[in-house]
Design a protein around this motif. Sequence first.
Motif, PDB file in Angstrom:
ATOM      1  N   ILE A 110     -43.256 -20.184 -27.106  1.00 16.49           N
ATOM      2  CA  ILE A 110     -42.730 -18.990 -27.716  1.00 16.49           C
ATOM      3  C   ILE A 110     -42.132 -17.948 -26.710  1.00 16.49           C
ATOM      4  CG2 ILE A 110     -43.494 -16.657 -28.927  1.00 16.49           C
ATOM      5  CD1 ILE A 110     -45.821 -18.351 -30.081  1.00 16.49           C
ATOM      6  N   GLY A 111     -40.939 -17.485 -26.874  1.00 16.33           N
ATOM      7  CA  GLY A 111     -40.324 -16.375 -25.816  1.00 16.33           C
ATOM      8  C   GLY A 111     -39.890 -16.908 -24.597  1.00 16.33           C
ATOM      9  N   MET A 112     -39.017 -18.378 -24.662  1.00 14.58           N
ATOM     10  CA  MET A 112     -38.431 -19.013 -23.814  1.00 14.58           C
ATOM     11  C   MET A 112     -37.099 -18.330 -23.812  1.00 14.58           C
ATOM     12  SD  MET A 112     -39.004 -23.019 -23.897  1.00 14.58           S
ATOM     13  CE  MET A 112     -40.459 -23.868 -23.695  1.00 14.58           C
ATOM     14  N   LYS A 113     -36.458 -18.440 -22.666  1.00 16.33           N
ATOM     15  CA  LYS A 113     -35.231 -17.660 -22.301  1.00 16.33           C
ATOM     16  C   LYS A 113     -34.022 -18.168 -23.623  1.00 16.33           C
ATOM     17  CE  LYS A 113     -34.947 -17.291 -17.395  1.00 16.33           C
ATOM     18  NZ  LYS A 113     -34.264 -17.423 -16.209  1.00 16.33           N
ATOM     19  N   LYS A 114     -34.143 -19.308 -23.836  1.00 14.97           N
ATOM     20  CA  LYS A 114     -33.302 -19.882 -25.013  1.00 14.97           C
ATOM     21  C   LYS A 114     -34.143 -20.648 -25.823  1.00 14.97           C
ATOM     22  CE  LYS A 114     -29.402 -22.751 -25.657  1.00 14.97           C
ATOM     23  NZ  LYS A 114     -28.353 -23.849 -25.048  1.00 14.97           N
ATOM     24  N   LEU A 115     -34.121 -20.549 -27.330  1.00 13.57           N
ATOM     25  CA  LEU A 115     -34.518 -21.555 -28.254  1.00 13.57           C
ATOM     26  C   LEU A 115     -34.211 -22.811 -28.434  1.00 13.57           C
ATOM     27  CD1 LEU A 115     -36.639 -21.135 -30.384  1.00 13.57           C
ATOM     28  CD2 LEU A 115     -34.914 -20.627 -32.251  1.00 13.57           C
ATOM     29  N   PHE A 116     -35.196 -23.730 -27.815  1.00 15.74           N
ATOM     30  CA  PHE A 116     -34.712 -25.136 -27.805  1.00 15.74           C
ATOM     31  C   PHE A 116     -35.241 -25.930 -29.142  1.00 15.74           C
ATOM     32  CE2 PHE A 116     -34.900 -24.003 -23.256  1.00 15.74           C
ATOM     33  CZ  PHE A 116     -33.644 -24.112 -22.969  1.00 15.74           C
ATOM     34  N   PRO A 117     -34.590 -27.000 -29.492  1.00 10.71           N
ATOM     35  CA  PRO A 117     -35.421 -27.645 -30.633  1.00 10.71           C
ATOM     36  C   PRO A 117     -36.905 -28.220 -30.243  1.00 10.71           C
ATOM     37  CG  PRO A 117     -33.127 -28.444 -30.081  1.00 10.71           C
ATOM     38  CD  PRO A 117     -33.530 -27.616 -28.942  1.00 10.71           C
ATOM     39  N   THR A 118     -37.672 -27.602 -30.796  1.00 11.79           N
ATOM     40  CA  THR A 118     -39.237 -27.814 -30.636  1.00 11.79           C
ATOM     41  C   THR A 118     -39.726 -29.011 -31.679  1.00 11.79           C
ATOM     42  OG1 THR A 118     -39.079 -25.765 -29.941  1.00 11.79           O
ATOM     43  CG2 THR A 118     -41.266 -26.544 -30.378  1.00 11.79           C
ATOM     44  N   PHE A 119     -40.493 -29.557 -31.056  1.00 11.14           N
ATOM     45  CA  PHE A 119     -41.538 -30.878 -32.006  1.00 11.14           C
ATOM     46  C   PHE A 119     -42.919 -30.449 -31.779  1.00 11.14           C
ATOM     47  CE2 PHE A 119     -37.182 -32.018 -31.396  1.00 11.14           C
ATOM     48  CZ  PHE A 119     -36.763 -32.604 -32.606  1.00 11.14           C
ATOM     49  N   VAL A 120     -43.784 -30.686 -32.725  1.00 12.44           N
ATOM     50  CA  VAL A 120     -45.124 -30.520 -32.517  1.00 12.44           C
ATOM     51  C   VAL A 120     -45.816 -31.545 -33.002  1.00 12.44           C
ATOM     52  CG1 VAL A 120     -47.307 -29.193 -33.106  1.00 12.44           C
ATOM     53  CG2 VAL A 120     -44.919 -27.993 -32.787  1.00 12.44           C
ATOM     54  N   GLY A 149     -44.399 -21.352 -36.481  1.00 16.77           N
ATOM     55  CA  GLY A 149     -43.210 -21.689 -37.168  1.00 16.77           C
ATOM     56  C   GLY A 149     -42.378 -20.337 -37.439  1.00 16.77           C
ATOM     57  N   SER A 150     -43.096 -19.388 -37.547  1.00 16.68           N
ATOM     58  CA  SER A 150     -42.255 -17.999 -37.978  1.00 16.68           C
ATOM     59  C   SER A 150     -41.557 -17.361 -37.002  1.00 16.68           C
ATOM     60  CB  SER A 150     -43.254 -16.972 -38.611  1.00 16.68           C
ATOM     61  OG  SER A 150     -44.354 -16.571 -37.549  1.00 16.68           O
ATOM     62  N   VAL A 151     -42.011 -17.991 -35.580  1.00 18.51           N
ATOM     63  CA  VAL A 151     -41.282 -17.537 -34.411  1.00 18.51           C
ATOM     64  C   VAL A 151     -40.536 -18.413 -33.623  1.00 18.51           C
ATOM     65  CG1 VAL A 151     -42.664 -15.325 -34.121  1.00 18.51           C
ATOM     66  CG2 VAL A 151     -43.460 -17.562 -32.962  1.00 18.51           C
ATOM     67  N   VAL A 152     -41.084 -19.864 -33.655  1.00 17.03           N
ATOM     68  CA  VAL A 152     -40.143 -20.851 -33.410  1.00 17.03           C
ATOM     69  C   VAL A 152     -40.236 -21.997 -34.399  1.00 17.03           C
ATOM     70  CG1 VAL A 152     -40.288 -22.781 -31.412  1.00 17.03           C
ATOM     71  CG2 VAL A 152     -41.029 -20.544 -30.786  1.00 17.03           C
ATOM     72  N   PRO A 153     -38.764 -22.178 -34.842  1.00 15.82           N
ATOM     73  CA  PRO A 153     -38.691 -23.294 -35.866  1.00 15.82           C
ATOM     74  C   PRO A 153     -38.939 -24.590 -35.080  1.00 15.82           C
ATOM     75  CG  PRO A 153     -36.653 -21.992 -35.594  1.00 15.82           C
ATOM     76  CD  PRO A 153     -37.734 -21.585 -34.615  1.00 15.82           C
ATOM     77  N   TYR A 154     -39.756 -25.410 -35.827  1.00 15.98           N
ATOM     78  CA  TYR A 154     -40.496 -26.846 -35.185  1.00 15.98           C
ATOM     79  C   TYR A 154     -40.370 -27.670 -36.264  1.00 15.98           C
ATOM     80  CZ  TYR A 154     -45.081 -25.939 -36.857  1.00 15.98           C
ATOM     81  OH  TYR A 154     -46.071 -25.708 -37.512  1.00 15.98           O
TER      82      TYR A 154
END
Length: 170
Positions: A110-120, A149-154
């Motif tokens: 959460i809160g990275m400089k840029k939103l990258f594709p994220t996998f959990v 998922g509401s702040v980082v789509p994954y």
Amino acid sequence: MAKQAHDHKTNAMRVLDAANVAYDFRMFDCEGAPSGVEVAAMLGLDPDRVFKTLVTQGKSGGFYVFMIPVAAELDLKKAASAAGEKAIHMIKSRELLPLTGYVHGGCSPIGMKKLFPTFVDETAQLFERIMFSGGRIGCQVELAPDDLGSVVPYEYADLTSEPLPRHPSR
């Protein structure tokens, strides 16, 4: 006094606050950057529900974020498959801060400089709440996986190497 109330806030916490996402946090003192397993032990938590955040780069040049249980190892083939890449590799520690804004041991999804594709890792679905870095060494945030998922789509994916068989003690 108002300033002191915000001294503990990390960028990840500010993002969660702005999105009105309920979370808990734990601050703790430590020397250096303890491993995720050490963090789970310090906090008295099951390491299966404490996740580490790993940043990788694909053969295409794209960057990807993976969250896996702290005691597990990222299976690079599974990660590449989840990301739709032929191959991926871990980025070097020195590349982490300029890319994400976070240091090794304090990297939050959460809160990275840029939103990258994220996998959990799919095992996160087994828990009502998971814990992961709050964006600073010595800070962990805890929330429901759906709230993440509401702040980082994954996407959920099978991301870890097969565990070694455990032998019963004799």
